[in-house]
Design a protein around this motif. Structure first.
Motif, PDB file in Angstrom:
ATOM      1  N   GLU A 204       0.828  -1.219   0.000  1.00  0.00           N
ATOM      2  CA  GLU A 204       0.000   0.000   0.000  1.00  0.00           C
ATOM      3  C   GLU A 204       0.864   1.272   0.000  1.00  0.00           C
TER       4      GLU A 204
ATOM      5  N   HIS B 244      -6.520   9.213   2.992  1.00  0.00           N
ATOM      6  CA  HIS B 244      -6.064   7.818   3.032  1.00  0.00           C
ATOM      7  C   HIS B 244      -6.508   7.175   4.338  1.00  0.00           C
ATOM      8  N   ASP B 245      -7.276   6.104   4.237  1.00  0.00           N
ATOM      9  CA  ASP B 245      -7.681   5.323   5.421  1.00  0.00           C
ATOM     10  C   ASP B 245      -7.148   3.920   5.194  1.00  0.00           C
ATOM     11  N   ILE B 246      -6.361   3.433   6.142  1.00  0.00           N
ATOM     12  CA  ILE B 246      -5.800   2.093   5.903  1.00  0.00           C
ATOM     13  C   ILE B 246      -6.870   1.019   5.983  1.00  0.00           C
ATOM     14  N   CYS B 247      -7.952   1.298   6.695  1.00  0.00           N
ATOM     15  CA  CYS B 247      -9.033   0.297   6.734  1.00  0.00           C
ATOM     16  C   CYS B 247     -10.372   0.985   6.989  1.00  0.00           C
TER      17      CYS B 247
ATOM     18  N   SER C 243      -8.777  -0.911   2.150  1.00  0.00           N
ATOM     19  CA  SER C 243      -8.171   0.421   2.224  1.00  0.00           C
ATOM     20  C   SER C 243      -8.901   1.406   1.291  1.00  0.00           C
ATOM     21  N   HIS C 244      -8.727   2.666   1.568  1.00  0.00           N
ATOM     22  CA  HIS C 244      -9.417   3.703   0.779  1.00  0.00           C
ATOM     23  C   HIS C 244      -8.514   4.915   0.629  1.00  0.00           C
ATOM     24  N   TRP C 245      -8.428   5.420  -0.577  1.00  0.00           N
ATOM     25  CA  TRP C 245      -7.748   6.703  -0.740  1.00  0.00           C
ATOM     26  C   TRP C 245      -8.401   7.519  -1.853  1.00  0.00           C
TER      27      TRP C 245
END
Ligand code: SAM
Length: 416
Positions: A368, A385-388, A409-411
């Motif tokens: 990531e 950015h959220d790792i989860c 994950s989300h970005w």
């Protein structure tokens, strides 16, 4: 109601593709019985008389279970039949008589891995189009819709905002975005997914009309027999009702795609980098949303270039998903999304991948943090950015004793 226009140049290729698709869907029932049920019947027959008697009698009634599997296959086969019936009609309505596929024509046409792809496509209806699949959709699709709404909050007319969904699967996310008012283009490399999307979006009735047994063909990790034969109805939502009309009334093609009359929803069946990496689509989109798609890239650098090319300056790339690079290396143990079929489908897409000139395709895998570094290199600024954002399965039976969950994950990255 729908229309399809083939480019003359691609006619022969399309004809072969449709013939192939038709055979694959036609053979779903018999091939799946042969692969899943028959070996179990053979094993049963090989048991001692005593064991057989024990299993056939109540309370186990083991053969009843295999009959139920056959019933589930027959029920799922109706969806396969719908897909090819409407697919053939779609083709023939524009090229009368172009496609005649007789039972005999299918002999030897579809391989076991072809049938596995049909099975995977049919099971995908659970994720995209059943109410029960909302567990998986809410986390991923919900995040994309939230990001779009935050980005375009001041836009009075959302139909002016163009959103691209590469790797759209059965197009539920694309449909949800289109029904929120955005002008949406779904891109999907698989003709199976395109035809299945065509069926669910434009050929279903307003009440959920199709039964689907998503987990019946897998025999492991069920807490009860009922759990194996859990039934869902599709579609949980009717596109025509939500959009006010069935989506596809005219079409463009290359080799083919479907476009709604008011252009609010387009389905484009092509390879993402080939279609969106060139001048034709340069600076065309305000947003690109990828869900469980990034890791399908044999070469992520091509995906990055492609998104950069087709986004407008200042446009955003929303990404949600894990990083399960090329399923082949990870193998069934690594992927196991509820059924081996997914892995088969995945292998068919990714194994033995060659470029047009016959050289093996690059296969790159990144962590990531490496993906984020690359984004900066490719001219994006990471804004979120959220790792989860949640733990979700992929066509996962929520009652199964095996829960393969992705920490998703989300970005959001903006093109500078
Ligand atoms: C893991 S599935 C995810 C589907 C959907 N986004 C979802 O979340 O359910 C990845 C999808 O990307 C599609 N795909 C893979 N490579 C592609 C390419 N080069 N161009 C367009 N679609 C592609 C596959 O056919 C598959 O439907």
């Amino acid at each position: 109601m729908s229309s399809l226009r083939w480019l003359q140049a691609s006619h022969r290729v399309s004809d072969w593709v449709f013939r192939h698709l038709t055979c694959m869907n036609r053979q779903y029932r018999s091939a799946t019985h042969a692969e899943i049920v028959q070996p179990r019947l053979d094993h049963f027959k090989a048991l001692s008389r005593l064991d057989r008697d024990l299993l056939v009698a109540p309370p186990l009634k083991y053969l009843e279970k295999l009959q139920k599997v056959d019933h589930s296959i027959a029920t799922n086969a109706k969806i396969a039949a719908d897909i090819f019936f409407h697919g053939i009609n779609l083709v023939n309505s524009h090229h009368p008589g172009a496609l005649h596929v007789r039972e005999n024509d299918c002999q030897g046409f579809a391989t076991p891995s072809d049938i596995a792809i049909v099975r995977a496509t049919i099971r995908q209806f659970y994720r995209d189009w059943s109410e029960e699949g909302a567990v998986e959709r809410n986390v991923c699709h919900g995040q994309v819709l939230k990001d779009l709404s935050a980005e375009f909050t001041t836009v009075a007319d959302r139909s002016q905002v163009r959103v691209l969904i590469p790797g759209a699967g059965l197009c539920r996310l694309a449909f949800d975005i289109a029904s929120s008012g955005y002008s949406t283009e779904a891109n999907e490399i698989s003709y199976h997914q395109l035809l299945a999307s065509h069926f669910v979006l434009s050929r279903t009735t307003s009440t959920p009309s199709r039964e689907l047994y998503p987990f019946a063909l897998s025999f492991s990790n069920h807490l009860s027999r009922e759990a194996q034969f859990e039934k869902v109805l599709i579609p949980g939502v009717h596109a025509g009702t939500v959009l006010g009309k069935m989506p596809f009334t005219s079409a463009i093609s290359s080799p083919f795609s479907l476009e709604s009359e008011d252009a609010c929803l387009t389905l484009n069946a092509t390879d993402f980098p080939s279609e969106y990496g060139g001048a034709k689509n340069r600076g065309s989109f305000d947003a690109v949303a990828t869900v469980f798609f990034l890791d399908t890239a044999p070469n992520l650098l091509r995906y990055m270039e492609t998104v950069h090319n087709c986004l407008k300056r200042g446009g955003i790339w929303i990404n949600v998903g894990p990083l399960l690079w090329n399923c082949a290396e990870n193998g069934p143990g690594g992927r196991r999304e509820g059924d081996i079929d997914d892995d088969e489908a995945c292998k068919a897409r990714h194994c033995n991948a060659f470029d047009n000139d016959g050289t093996p395709m690059a296969k790159l895998e990144f962590s990531e943090d490496e993906v984020l570094l690359l984004l900066e290199q490719y001219g994006f600024h990471i804004e979120k950015h959220d790792i989860c954002i949640g733990e979700v399965g992929y066509i996962m039976d929520p009652k199964s004793m095996l829960q393969n969950l992705y920490r998703v994950s989300h970005w959001v990255a903006r093109k500078l």
